[in-house]
Design a protein around this motif. Structure first.
Motif, PDB file in Angstrom:
ATOM      1  N   ASP A   1      -9.751 -22.104   7.313  1.00 57.60           N
ATOM      2  CA  ASP A   1      -8.719 -22.788   8.092  1.00 57.60           C
ATOM      3  C   ASP A   1      -9.016 -24.279   8.128  1.00 57.60           C
ATOM      4  OD1 ASP A   1      -7.188 -20.579   8.767  1.00 57.60           O
ATOM      5  OD2 ASP A   1      -8.378 -20.117  10.535  1.00 57.60           O
ATOM      6  N   PRO A   2      -7.997 -25.111   8.314  1.00 60.78           N
ATOM      7  CA  PRO A   2      -8.253 -26.553   8.430  1.00 60.78           C
ATOM      8  C   PRO A   2      -9.211 -26.857   9.581  1.00 60.78           C
ATOM      9  CG  PRO A   2      -5.897 -26.110   8.207  1.00 60.78           C
ATOM     10  CD  PRO A   2      -6.563 -24.790   8.430  1.00 60.78           C
ATOM     11  N   THR A   3     -10.012 -27.877   9.418  1.00 55.89           N
ATOM     12  CA  THR A   3     -10.858 -28.333  10.513  1.00 55.89           C
ATOM     13  C   THR A   3      -9.982 -28.943  11.608  1.00 55.89           C
ATOM     14  OG1 THR A   3     -11.141 -30.456   9.378  1.00 55.89           O
ATOM     15  CG2 THR A   3     -12.823 -28.756   8.993  1.00 55.89           C
ATOM     16  N   PRO A   4     -10.490 -29.065  12.842  1.00 52.25           N
ATOM     17  CA  PRO A   4      -9.674 -29.646  13.916  1.00 52.25           C
ATOM     18  C   PRO A   4      -9.139 -31.019  13.537  1.00 52.25           C
ATOM     19  CG  PRO A   4     -11.642 -28.638  14.815  1.00 52.25           C
ATOM     20  CD  PRO A   4     -11.800 -28.606  13.320  1.00 52.25           C
ATOM     21  N   PRO A   5      -7.921 -31.334  13.971  1.00 54.93           N
ATOM     22  CA  PRO A   5      -7.318 -32.619  13.590  1.00 54.93           C
ATOM     23  C   PRO A   5      -8.057 -33.797  14.192  1.00 54.93           C
ATOM     24  CG  PRO A   5      -5.978 -31.525  15.256  1.00 54.93           C
ATOM     25  CD  PRO A   5      -7.032 -30.533  14.830  1.00 54.93           C
ATOM     26  N   GLY A   6      -8.205 -34.847  13.400  1.00 58.06           N
ATOM     27  CA  GLY A   6      -8.797 -36.075  13.885  1.00 58.06           C
ATOM     28  C   GLY A   6      -7.739 -36.987  14.479  1.00 58.06           C
ATOM     29  N   PRO A   7      -8.087 -38.228  14.778  1.00 63.51           N
ATOM     30  CA  PRO A   7      -7.117 -39.173  15.340  1.00 63.51           C
ATOM     31  C   PRO A   7      -5.905 -39.343  14.432  1.00 63.51           C
ATOM     32  CG  PRO A   7      -9.344 -40.020  15.571  1.00 63.51           C
ATOM     33  CD  PRO A   7      -9.441 -38.799  14.694  1.00 63.51           C
ATOM     34  N   GLY A   8      -4.722 -39.186  15.005  1.00 64.00           N
ATOM     35  CA  GLY A   8      -3.494 -39.357  14.240  1.00 64.00           C
ATOM     36  C   GLY A   8      -3.167 -38.221  13.294  1.00 64.00           C
ATOM     37  N   GLU A   9      -3.851 -37.082  13.448  1.00 59.04           N
ATOM     38  CA  GLU A   9      -3.613 -35.941  12.571  1.00 59.04           C
ATOM     39  C   GLU A   9      -3.044 -34.753  13.355  1.00 59.04           C
ATOM     40  OE1 GLU A   9      -7.028 -36.448   9.112  1.00 59.04           O
ATOM     41  OE2 GLU A   9      -7.471 -35.201  10.868  1.00 59.04           O
ATOM     42  N   VAL A  10      -2.402 -33.847  12.616  1.00 62.67           N
ATOM     43  CA  VAL A  10      -1.903 -32.610  13.210  1.00 62.67           C
ATOM     44  C   VAL A  10      -2.200 -31.452  12.262  1.00 62.67           C
ATOM     45  CG1 VAL A  10      -0.043 -33.758  14.468  1.00 62.67           C
ATOM     46  CG2 VAL A  10       0.401 -32.867  12.183  1.00 62.67           C
ATOM     47  N   VAL A  11      -2.324 -30.264  12.828  1.00 60.49           N
ATOM     48  CA  VAL A  11      -2.429 -29.039  12.038  1.00 60.49           C
ATOM     49  C   VAL A  11      -1.118 -28.276  12.200  1.00 60.49           C
ATOM     50  CG1 VAL A  11      -3.565 -26.803  11.795  1.00 60.49           C
ATOM     51  CG2 VAL A  11      -4.931 -28.866  12.157  1.00 60.49           C
TER      52      VAL A  11
ATOM     53  N   GLU B   1       0.272 -26.548  15.473  1.00 60.57           N
ATOM     54  CA  GLU B   1      -0.724 -25.750  16.199  1.00 60.57           C
ATOM     55  C   GLU B   1      -1.690 -26.618  16.993  1.00 60.57           C
ATOM     56  OE1 GLU B   1      -2.719 -22.959  13.597  1.00 60.57           O
ATOM     57  OE2 GLU B   1      -1.233 -21.437  14.104  1.00 60.57           O
ATOM     58  N   ALA B   2      -2.004 -27.804  16.493  1.00 62.16           N
ATOM     59  CA  ALA B   2      -2.968 -28.667  17.187  1.00 62.16           C
ATOM     60  C   ALA B   2      -2.696 -30.112  16.810  1.00 62.16           C
ATOM     61  CB  ALA B   2      -4.397 -28.281  16.812  1.00 62.16           C
ATOM     62  N   VAL B   3      -2.975 -31.020  17.728  1.00 56.32           N
ATOM     63  CA  VAL B   3      -2.822 -32.453  17.480  1.00 56.32           C
ATOM     64  C   VAL B   3      -4.130 -33.148  17.821  1.00 56.32           C
ATOM     65  CG1 VAL B   3      -0.359 -32.360  17.978  1.00 56.32           C
ATOM     66  CG2 VAL B   3      -1.946 -32.974  19.788  1.00 56.32           C
ATOM     67  N   GLY B   4      -4.399 -34.234  17.101  1.00 56.63           N
ATOM     68  CA  GLY B   4      -5.592 -35.012  17.362  1.00 56.63           C
ATOM     69  C   GLY B   4      -5.338 -36.142  18.332  1.00 56.63           C
ATOM     70  N   GLU B   5      -6.351 -36.928  18.564  1.00 54.44           N
ATOM     71  CA  GLU B   5      -6.212 -38.083  19.438  1.00 54.44           C
ATOM     72  C   GLU B   5      -5.225 -39.074  18.830  1.00 54.44           C
ATOM     73  OE1 GLU B   5     -10.016 -39.776  20.098  1.00 54.44           O
ATOM     74  OE2 GLU B   5     -10.900 -37.945  20.913  1.00 54.44           O
ATOM     75  N   ALA B   6      -4.636 -39.873  19.677  1.00 47.46           N
ATOM     76  CA  ALA B   6      -3.679 -40.919  19.284  1.00 47.46           C
ATOM     77  C   ALA B   6      -2.341 -40.341  18.833  1.00 47.46           C
ATOM     78  CB  ALA B   6      -4.255 -41.824  18.201  1.00 47.46           C
ATOM     79  N   VAL B   7      -2.100 -39.062  19.074  1.00 42.12           N
ATOM     80  CA  VAL B   7      -0.776 -38.479  18.866  1.00 42.12           C
ATOM     81  C   VAL B   7      -0.135 -38.402  20.237  1.00 42.12           C
ATOM     82  CG1 VAL B   7       0.542 -36.500  18.057  1.00 42.12           C
ATOM     83  CG2 VAL B   7      -1.553 -37.168  16.869  1.00 42.12           C
ATOM     84  N   GLY B   8       0.743 -39.358  20.525  1.00 42.96           N
ATOM     85  CA  GLY B   8       1.273 -39.503  21.871  1.00 42.96           C
ATOM     86  C   GLY B   8       2.634 -38.873  22.055  1.00 42.96           C
ATOM     87  N   PRO B   9       3.117 -38.810  23.307  1.00 47.16           N
ATOM     88  CA  PRO B   9       4.424 -38.218  23.610  1.00 47.16           C
ATOM     89  C   PRO B   9       5.572 -38.919  22.902  1.00 47.16           C
ATOM     90  CG  PRO B   9       3.111 -38.545  25.606  1.00 47.16           C
ATOM     91  CD  PRO B   9       2.391 -39.243  24.511  1.00 47.16           C
TER      92      PRO B   9
END
Length: 339
Positions: A23-33, A74-82
């Motif tokens: 599976d993909p690793t957890p999303p980093g800043p500005g990334e999404v799974v 499924e998951a968002v990283g940091e810097a992914v804002g509303p």
């Protein structure tokens, strides 16, 4: 997760295989799974698999093809804002995001766009990159001939394809004229039913070029958009007037183009390639957002142009590939996964 992997270039049925992948690793800043639910197979996908793009395999020896589709975040990283409206549970389309032929992928948030509830997965999966290349072609036409399609129509070959149908819709939204050419009379009749007000010609007719000229009011064409190439190009060049442009976006026929160069030089005819794979490099972020927004608008306004012919489970990808290469295919072929 399951994923289709390419281990060498060649016949898709021989070089592609279904594997269990991490599976993909957890999303980093500005990334999404994204959990991918549907992805459309494009002729360009299979051209890449066959090695026609001269792109080497990565050092680890395999790649997961595909770059677009629809899914659920499924998951968002940091810097992914509303403000980006991308959050877990959101239905999104994405492009270009390598690895779409797997059940999950990780990508940059700016390549992901939420879609409205009234846009089905079946249509959303077809939107990109088909609309992207259509809009890039219209911009290239305007750059080459500023008044292309205003008085003299733009000629679309292989006009029954998804890209050409979206081109016809996008051109009509801009008040531009087009003439569509297909290979057979049956294909011409089917396209005329989709677009009753569109001039459609069949290149199986011996006088098809004269039909195009009549549709253009006897004037030479300014722009032709062609995904085929091959021997037919010499006939297309003869339809173009001084300063005309032939825009290529596919090269579906592997045979080389052969024609007297004096025709190009004397009439100052331009050949230009247009590729959706260059969208990130050649298009501003603002224009990309506008392109995706228009794709969604077209999907909602003209759902009848997004016919679905077949939808295969990920495990049946060989059947899906065989299906998309049928000569009589008239709609999209999707590969689905719901895990």
């Amino acid at each position: 997760m399951k994923g289709i992997v390419l281990t060498a270039f060649g016949d898709p049925a021989k070089v592609l295989e279904l594997r269990t992948l991490p599976d993909p690793t957890p999303p980093g800043p500005g990334e999404v799974v994204v959990r991918v639910t549907r992805r459309s197979i494009h002729p360009g996908n299979l051209a890449m698999v066959r090695g026609r793009f001269n792109i080497p395999l990565p050092a680890d020896g395999f790649v997961v093809p595909g770059g677009d589709g629809v899914g659920v975040v499924e998951a968002v990283g940091e810097a992914v804002g509303p403000a980006q409206d991308v959050k877990p549970g959101a239905r999104v389309i994405f492009y270009p995001s390598p690895g779409a032929w797997a059940e999950r992928l990780k990508t940059r948030v700016e390549l992901v766009t939420p879609i409205p509830d009234d846009l089905s997965d079946a249509i959303a999966a077809q939107l990109l990159p088909n609309t992207v290349i259509a809009l890039m072609l219209l911009r290239a036409a305007k750059q080459a001939v500023p008044d292309a399609g205003c008085e003299t129509p733009i000629l679309l070959t292989a006009a029954g394809s998804s890209v050409a149908r979206i081109l016809a819709v996008a051109a009509r939204r801009r008040g531009l004229k087009v003439v569509s050419a297909v290979r057979s009379r049956n294909g011409a009749n089917a396209l005329s039913e989709r677009f009753p007000d569109l001039t459609v010609v069949s290149t199986a007719d011996t006088d098809w070029a004269d039909q195009v000229r009549r549709a253009a009011g006897g004037r030479p064409l300014q722009v032709v958009m062609d995904p085929i190439g091959g021997a037919m190009v010499s006939d297309l060049v003869r339809l173009l007037g001084d300063g005309g442009a032939l825009l290529f976006y596919g090269g579906l026929v592997p045979e080389p183009i052969a024609l007297p160069s004096v025709q190009l030089a004397h009439h100052e005819i331009m050949f230009k390639g247009v590729s959706s794979s260059r969208w990130l490099q050649t298009t501003s972020a603002e224009q990309r957002r506008e392109d995706v927004a228009e794709a969604i608008e077209i999907g909602r306004a003209a759902p009848e142009q997004f016919e679905l012919e077949a939808d295969y489970d990920l495990s049946r990808f060989i059947e899906a590939i065989t299906h998309i290469e049928r000569a009589d295919r008239s709609g999209a072929v999707l590969i689905s996964s719901d895990s």
